[in-house]
Enzyme design. Structure first.
Site, PDB file in Angstrom:
ATOM      1  N   GLY A  55       0.839  -1.192   0.000  1.00 20.17           N
ATOM      2  CA  GLY A  55       0.000   0.000   0.000  1.00 20.17           C
ATOM      3  C   GLY A  55       0.871   1.238   0.000  1.00 20.17           C
ATOM      4  N   CYS A  81       5.162  -6.278   1.738  1.00 16.44           N
ATOM      5  CA  CYS A  81       5.504  -4.854   1.736  1.00 16.44           C
ATOM      6  C   CYS A  81       4.799  -4.137   2.893  1.00 16.44           C
ATOM      7  CB  CYS A  81       5.189  -4.250   0.363  1.00 16.44           C
ATOM      8  SG  CYS A  81       5.902  -2.619   0.134  1.00 16.44           S
ATOM      9  N   TYR A  82       3.823  -3.286   2.601  1.00 17.27           N
ATOM     10  CA  TYR A  82       3.086  -2.626   3.687  1.00 17.27           C
ATOM     11  C   TYR A  82       2.515  -3.669   4.651  1.00 17.27           C
ATOM     12  CZ  TYR A  82      -0.268   0.522   5.998  1.00 17.27           C
ATOM     13  OH  TYR A  82      -0.972   1.249   6.919  1.00 17.27           O
ATOM     14  N   HIS A 167       7.983  -7.699  -3.569  1.00 16.61           N
ATOM     15  CA  HIS A 167       6.702  -8.111  -4.159  1.00 16.61           C
ATOM     16  C   HIS A 167       6.822  -9.453  -4.887  1.00 16.61           C
ATOM     17  CE1 HIS A 167       4.371  -4.493  -3.285  1.00 16.61           C
ATOM     18  NE2 HIS A 167       5.549  -3.883  -3.326  1.00 16.61           N
ATOM     19  N   GLU A 169       4.453 -11.116  -6.121  1.00 17.21           N
ATOM     20  CA  GLU A 169       3.382 -11.282  -7.102  1.00 17.21           C
ATOM     21  C   GLU A 169       3.738 -10.754  -8.486  1.00 17.21           C
ATOM     22  OE1 GLU A 169       3.547  -9.223  -4.620  1.00 17.21           O
ATOM     23  OE2 GLU A 169       2.429  -7.359  -4.868  1.00 17.21           O
ATOM     24  N   ASP A 225     -17.377 -12.146 -23.038  1.00 20.09           N
ATOM     25  CA  ASP A 225     -18.122 -12.163 -21.777  1.00 20.09           C
ATOM     26  C   ASP A 225     -19.584 -12.556 -21.982  1.00 20.09           C
ATOM     27  OD1 ASP A 225     -15.732 -11.227 -20.962  1.00 20.09           O
ATOM     28  OD2 ASP A 225     -16.385  -9.154 -20.662  1.00 20.09           O
ATOM     29  N   LYS A 364     -10.712 -12.063 -16.582  1.00 22.88           N
ATOM     30  CA  LYS A 364     -10.924 -12.351 -18.012  1.00 22.88           C
ATOM     31  C   LYS A 364     -10.354 -13.712 -18.437  1.00 22.88           C
ATOM     32  CE  LYS A 364     -12.336 -10.308 -21.869  1.00 22.88           C
ATOM     33  NZ  LYS A 364     -13.506  -9.421 -21.973  1.00 22.88           N
TER      34      LYS A 364
END
Ligand code: XMP
Length: 508
Positions: A55, A81-82, A167, A169, A225, A364
């Site tokens: 964050g 992180c945060y 991070h 991710e 979609d 998606k």
């Protein structure tokens, strides 16, 4: 069936959605929850694991985003992180503003063997922080550091808490997936969430929600979609899913036929096709202004539904293809808000029916996986984004059947040449458009005075920014040759090199 779930608490980090996606890639159901409501949700749902996101704020600020850590007791938790700083700050460690901000690629200089971060296979990590942990809480050990970051990772296996300053991710941390996987393994995540059981459960939910006499109106456009949504509804309630397809004449070559073939033919759906070419071309006659064209197309959509109201009025529900990123953006994962029907340009008021959004938990790529399993054709499942007003915004100037034909033919040639060379992979959107000018050429012995086609192919992550794709020159040259020879009325072909910004992806 209730799944193991991983709650990702969002502290406003720019990568929080990515964490959710990564966790789902390991087959674990994951949801993103704002920090403001996370404690109640965790207490109520007792997730199998919790991840605290990064964050932009400082845990040292007054009113900094926070969490009641007592709800995490017994739940394996990873702070990123945060999230790591908050874990330290709230449970007896110490965080300070760092002398050096770390931003970008960094090397871990020490790593404790046997710790969560020891299985990364690479010491390179992505950092983006100002504050840092300088003292870990009692019972924790420091498991990695960099030259300027004393606590790049920490853990207390006894109480199942881990923290990383970097991070895991993002792809810039090559070993990041190993960390997330290691954490999920430690948490006992078995990976019980797949596209197939999403389908099974969603089908059950739809059946439970839609009463035995009720019907669902499902507008299909040919896009990913709406197609997946329709296929899911058909599986759940058969011909009580009323699929409506407005063929406005502004789709690409063969797309309208494909919708009819797939839904009317293959799925045997209760499909109504409103073939409205004359209506749309009639309304668009003489209109050149881009906004006026969009408005006209939107208004005609409404009119089509109005004019066919008798055939549609028995419906109780309206299906909408909302996806998880839209849900997250709307700020409230549980609110079933009626948003603008962006793909059909607005629907009449009487159509504000009960809303059903069967794809609201999916990203998606997950929608595509579900579509494939439901038996939709590849061309539909892999379809590039396509604007609601269709070729109306790719025919610059007046939209006439003949000018639409030129775009359809040129577009077909361009995209099939890309596809046959496997160049379409990695392209966000590729298309042909027609300019509203004429230029001189020569064909045979004849002088021509005709219209130019613009080809555009861009790469993009999210359509907010985009870059022209470097298509090999010989391919472009061959496509241009084919277009000028095969598409009557076209005597020149351009390739658009502009990025977005300053240009947009579409020409109008
Ligand atoms: P621009 O041209 O603004 O497009 O860079 C960004 C993305 O949005 C798509 N687009 C639309 N999609 N209705 C839609 O559903 C529209 O009116 C519309 N206009 C643009 C465009 O194809 C690109 O993916």
């Amino acid at each position: 069936m209730s799944h193991q779930r991983v709650i990702v608490v969002d502290f406003g980090g720019q990568y929080t959605q990515l964490i959710v996606r990564r966790v789902r890639e390991f087959g674990a159901y994951s949801e993103m929850v704002p920090w403001t409501t996370a404690a109640e949700k965790i207490a109520a749902e007792k997730p199998t694991a919790v991840i605290l996101s990064g964050g932009p704020r400082s845990v040292l600020e007054e009113n900094a985003p926070t969490l009641d850590f007592s709800v995490l007791e017994g739940i394996p938790t990873l702070g990123i992180c945060y999230g790591q700083q908050l874990m330290a700050h709230r449970t007896g460690g110490r965080v300070t503003g760092a002398d050096h901000k770390e931003y970008g690629q960094r090397e871990l200089t020490t790593i404790t063997p046997g710790s969560l971060v020891s299985n990364m296979g690479s010491n390179s990590v992505w950092m983006s922080h100002g504050d840092q942990v300088v003292e870990v809480p009692a019972g924790f050990t420091v498991t990695a550091s960099t030259e300027t970051c004393p606590v790049a990772a920490m853990e207390n296996v006894g109480i199942k808490r881990w923290g990383v300053q970097f991070h895991p991710e993002v792809t810039h941390t090559p070993g990041g997936k190993a960390i997330l996987k290691g954490f999920l393994d430690n948490a006992g995540i078995v990976g019980d969430w797949t596209a197939q059981n999403f389908i099974d459960e969603e089908v059950e939910k739809i059946r439970a929600a839609v009463g035995p006499e009720e019907r669902v109106l499902c507008a299909v456009s040919g896009g990913v979609d709406s197609s997946v949504m329709a296929a899911l509804l058909i599986k759940a309630i058969g011909d009580r899913a009323l699929c409506v397809f407005v063929d406005h004449g502004l789709l690409r070559k063969n797309e309208a036929e494909q919708v009819e073939e797939t839904f009317g033919g293959h799925f045997g759906a209760n499909l109504k096709v409103f073939k409205e070419h004359d209506r749309f071309f009639g309304a668009l006659a003489g209109i050149k202004d881009p906004e006026a064209k969009r408005k006209t197309i939107g208004a005609q959509f409404v009119q089509v539904f109005e004019d066919h109201a008798d055939e549609l009025k028995g419906c109780d529900w309206l299906a909408q293809g909302t996806l998880y990123p839209d849900v997250i953006e709307s700020g409230s994962p549980t609110a079933a808000k009626i948003k603008t029907h962006h793909n059909v340009g607005g629907l009449p008021d009487w159509m504000r029916l009960k809303l059903i959004e069967p794809l609201r938990w999916l990203f998606k790529d997950e929608v595509r996986a579900v579509g494939r399993l439901l038996g939709l054709p590849d061309e539909m499942v892999d379809r590039e984004p396509f604007p609601g007003p269709g070729l109306g915004v790719r025919v610059l100037g007046e939209v006439t059947p003949d000018r639409v034909r030129m775009v359809q033919e040129a577009d077909w040639i361009f995209r099939s040449e890309l596809r046959s060379r496997d160049l379409h992979k990695g392209i966000w959107q590729s298309y042909a458009a027609l300019l509203d000018v004429r230029s001189v050429g020569v064909m045979g012995d004849e002088r021509t005075y005709e219209q130019p086609i613009v080809l555009r192919a861009v790469e993009s992550e999210d359509a907010m920014t985009a870059r022209a794709v470097a298509i090999p020159f010989d391919v472009l040259e061959w496509v241009a040759t084919r277009i000028v020879n095969e598409v009557q009325g076209v005597n020149r072909v351009f390739y658009d090199l502009t990025s977005k910004p300053p240009a947009t992806i579409e020409l109008e």
